[in-house]
Design an enzyme around this catalytic site. Structure first.
Site, PDB file in Angstrom:
ATOM      1  N   ARG A   1     -15.740  -4.816   0.599  1.00 48.66           N
ATOM      2  CA  ARG A   1     -14.109  -4.933   0.549  1.00 48.66           C
ATOM      3  C   ARG A   1     -13.682  -6.286   1.111  1.00 48.66           C
ATOM      4  O   ARG A   1     -12.790  -7.097   0.596  1.00 48.66           O
ATOM      5  CB  ARG A   1     -13.457  -3.601   1.209  1.00 48.66           C
ATOM      6  CG  ARG A   1     -13.557  -2.608   0.857  1.00 48.66           C
ATOM      7  CD  ARG A   1     -12.797  -2.004  -0.494  1.00 48.66           C
ATOM      8  NE  ARG A   1     -11.467  -2.419  -0.398  1.00 48.66           N
ATOM      9  CZ  ARG A   1     -10.591  -1.703  -0.305  1.00 48.66           C
ATOM     10  NH1 ARG A   1     -10.749  -0.504   0.101  1.00 48.66           N
ATOM     11  NH2 ARG A   1      -9.233  -2.147   0.004  1.00 48.66           N
TER      12      ARG A   1
ATOM     13  N   GLN B   1     -10.470  -1.438  -4.554  1.00 53.54           N
ATOM     14  CA  GLN B   1     -11.687  -0.904  -4.274  1.00 53.54           C
ATOM     15  C   GLN B   1     -12.751  -0.924  -5.455  1.00 53.54           C
ATOM     16  O   GLN B   1     -13.728  -1.059  -5.322  1.00 53.54           O
ATOM     17  CB  GLN B   1     -11.186   0.841  -4.048  1.00 53.54           C
ATOM     18  CG  GLN B   1     -12.386   1.681  -3.793  1.00 53.54           C
ATOM     19  CD  GLN B   1     -13.023   1.440  -2.387  1.00 53.54           C
ATOM     20  OE1 GLN B   1     -12.315   1.425  -1.255  1.00 53.54           O
ATOM     21  NE2 GLN B   1     -14.568   1.319  -2.493  1.00 53.54           N
TER      22      GLN B   1
ATOM     23  N   ARG C   1       0.865  -1.289  -0.036  1.00 53.31           N
ATOM     24  CA  ARG C   1       0.130   0.044   0.008  1.00 53.31           C
ATOM     25  C   ARG C   1       0.946   1.399   0.086  1.00 53.31           C
ATOM     26  O   ARG C   1       1.916   1.329   0.809  1.00 53.31           O
ATOM     27  CB  ARG C   1      -0.818   0.117   1.445  1.00 53.31           C
ATOM     28  CG  ARG C   1      -1.925   1.216   1.245  1.00 53.31           C
ATOM     29  CD  ARG C   1      -2.987   0.954   2.254  1.00 53.31           C
ATOM     30  NE  ARG C   1      -3.685   2.058   2.606  1.00 53.31           N
ATOM     31  CZ  ARG C   1      -4.940   2.376   2.270  1.00 53.31           C
ATOM     32  NH1 ARG C   1      -5.433   1.508   1.328  1.00 53.31           N
ATOM     33  NH2 ARG C   1      -5.668   3.540   2.709  1.00 53.31           N
TER      34      ARG C   1
ATOM     35  N   CYS D   1     -16.009   5.910  -1.839  1.00 52.62           N
ATOM     36  CA  CYS D   1     -15.115   4.735  -1.343  1.00 52.62           C
ATOM     37  C   CYS D   1     -14.639   4.753   0.219  1.00 52.62           C
ATOM     38  O   CYS D   1     -14.149   3.807   0.935  1.00 52.62           O
ATOM     39  CB  CYS D   1     -13.754   4.866  -2.127  1.00 52.62           C
ATOM     40  SG  CYS D   1     -12.982   6.234  -2.307  1.00 52.62           S
TER      41      CYS D   1
ATOM     42  N   ASP E   1     -15.147  11.260  -4.136  1.00 49.78           N
ATOM     43  CA  ASP E   1     -14.066  10.627  -3.197  1.00 49.78           C
ATOM     44  C   ASP E   1     -13.326  12.201  -2.501  1.00 49.78           C
ATOM     45  O   ASP E   1     -13.904  13.052  -2.808  1.00 49.78           O
ATOM     46  CB  ASP E   1     -12.750  10.010  -4.221  1.00 49.78           C
ATOM     47  CG  ASP E   1     -11.967   9.458  -3.324  1.00 49.78           C
ATOM     48  OD1 ASP E   1     -11.976   9.442  -1.938  1.00 49.78           O
ATOM     49  OD2 ASP E   1     -10.781   9.231  -3.591  1.00 49.78           O
TER      50      ASP E   1
ATOM     51  N   HIS F   1      -6.260   2.091  -7.751  1.00 53.37           N
ATOM     52  CA  HIS F   1      -6.951   1.470  -6.244  1.00 53.37           C
ATOM     53  C   HIS F   1      -7.954   0.171  -6.717  1.00 53.37           C
ATOM     54  O   HIS F   1      -9.083   0.397  -6.623  1.00 53.37           O
ATOM     55  CB  HIS F   1      -7.792   2.335  -5.728  1.00 53.37           C
ATOM     56  CG  HIS F   1      -8.025   2.218  -4.180  1.00 53.37           C
ATOM     57  ND1 HIS F   1      -7.597   1.092  -3.561  1.00 53.37           N
ATOM     58  CD2 HIS F   1      -8.592   2.913  -3.281  1.00 53.37           C
ATOM     59  CE1 HIS F   1      -7.860   0.845  -2.300  1.00 53.37           C
ATOM     60  NE2 HIS F   1      -8.662   2.100  -2.038  1.00 53.37           N
TER      61      HIS F   1
END
Ligand code: CP
Length: 319
Positions: A300, A146, A116, A272, A233, A143
């Site tokens: 997720r 996601q 990450r 998200c 977002d 991402h």
């Protein structure tokens, strides 16, 4: 292609998951069908022991709530174990090479690793030298977990993916880039409304246009018109300073009930998370009946478990 007419094989060709640009529509469907199966088993309390005896590394260069917890718990639910490593406490922070780290972590017996906050060049170098599958848990350009989870959520809620219109309002960031790749490959129409200077990367838009229709505009009403999904977002991404100038530029790009009114009456609102109520979205929308952000967050878990099941089912350099 209609996902409902696809017959899953529960196999993917690739052994790493770095970017959705690397996947075909069929491979995206494999992740979504696997997530559906994982969720079904989770809901009826059926045990999935696919990671028994396996340990997954989580090497994170930035903070996380959903990604970390959904992986740690998902791995435990699959009978496996995880090791969480903050990049800051490894020798990477003192200049040890990505190559040496990648080789060594595989030799200790990790079955896979989630990275990450690793820039593309590092991510690709890690994958090149790693003997174990590498999964991108977010970086500055994409991402993938996601958006796979988001596509799964849309499929659950709308019963299909093809011929839906998704309007993304806000910063043309990693999430926007990944939505472009994932949604066009699933035959969705994509519209992005961003302030001038904050549109998604030109290279991503050009690549996405090979798969489907994309509108890039600074006009929110035009982007959201007749949309099935409205997505936003945070305006200020991780690692950015709290930038008041940027926030001012984005003020007209807040998703409010007035913005949702441009979309279809049964449109869904997606985010998200984490969200900042009153900045990129009004509380009325985020907590209203059209919002499915908590479903996205829950998914997720199921999608991450699916990704591990698919990617770890084969040796990286094996058959
Ligand atoms: N959406 C997402 O990646 O959440 P976290 O930053 O909390 O992991």
């Amino acid at each position: 292609m209609d996902i409902n007419k696809y017959s899953p094989k529960f196999k993917v060709k690739g052994k790493d998951l770095l970017h959705l640009a690397d996947l075909t529509a069929e491979e995206i469907f494999e992740f979504l069908y696997a997530a559906k199966a994982m969720k079904k088993k989770y809901k009826v309390g059926e045990t999935v022991n696919l990671l028994h005896g396996k340990t997954i590394g989580l090497l994170f260069g930035n903070v996380s709530t959903r990604t970390r917890i959904s992986f740690e718990l998902g791995i435990r639910q699959m009978g496996g174990d995880s090791i969480f490593l903050s990049r800051q406490i490894t020798q990477l922070s003192r200049g040890e090479s990505v190559r040496d780290t990648a080789v060594m972590l595989g030799r200790y017996g990790l079955a896979g690793i989630v990275l990450r906050g690793f820039p593309d060049a590092e991510l690709e170098e890690f994958a090149q030298y790693s003997e174990i599958p590498v999964i991108n848990g977010i970086n500055d350009t994409s991402h993938p977990l996601q958006v796979l989870s988001d596509l799964f959520t849309v499929w659950e809620k709308k019963g299909k993916l093809d011929n839906l219109k998704i309007a993304y309002v806000g910063d043309g960031n990693n999430v926007a880039n990944t939505l472009i790749m994932g949604c066009t490959k699933c035959d969705m129409t994509v519209a992005i409304a961003s302030p001038n200077g904050y549109s998604p990367a030109k290279s991503v838009v050009e690549r996405g246009m090979q798969f489907g229709d994309i509108l890039i505009t600074d006009n929110v009403a035009e982007a959201v018109k007749d949309a099935d999904i409205v997505y936003t977002d945070v305006f200020i991404s991780m690692n950015d300073e709290d930038d008041e100038k940027k926030k001012a530029k984005f003020a007209k790009f807040r998703v409010t009930p007035e913005v949702m009114a441009f979309a279809k009456p049964d449109a869904l609102f997606m985010h998200c998370m984490p969200i900042r109520r009153g900045e990129e979205v009004s509380a009325e929308v985020a907590d209203g009946p059209q919002s499915i952000m908590y479903d996205q967050a829950e998914n997720r878990l199921h999608l991450n478990k699916a990704a591990l099941a698919l990617l770890l089912s084969r040796e990286k350099h094996g058959a």
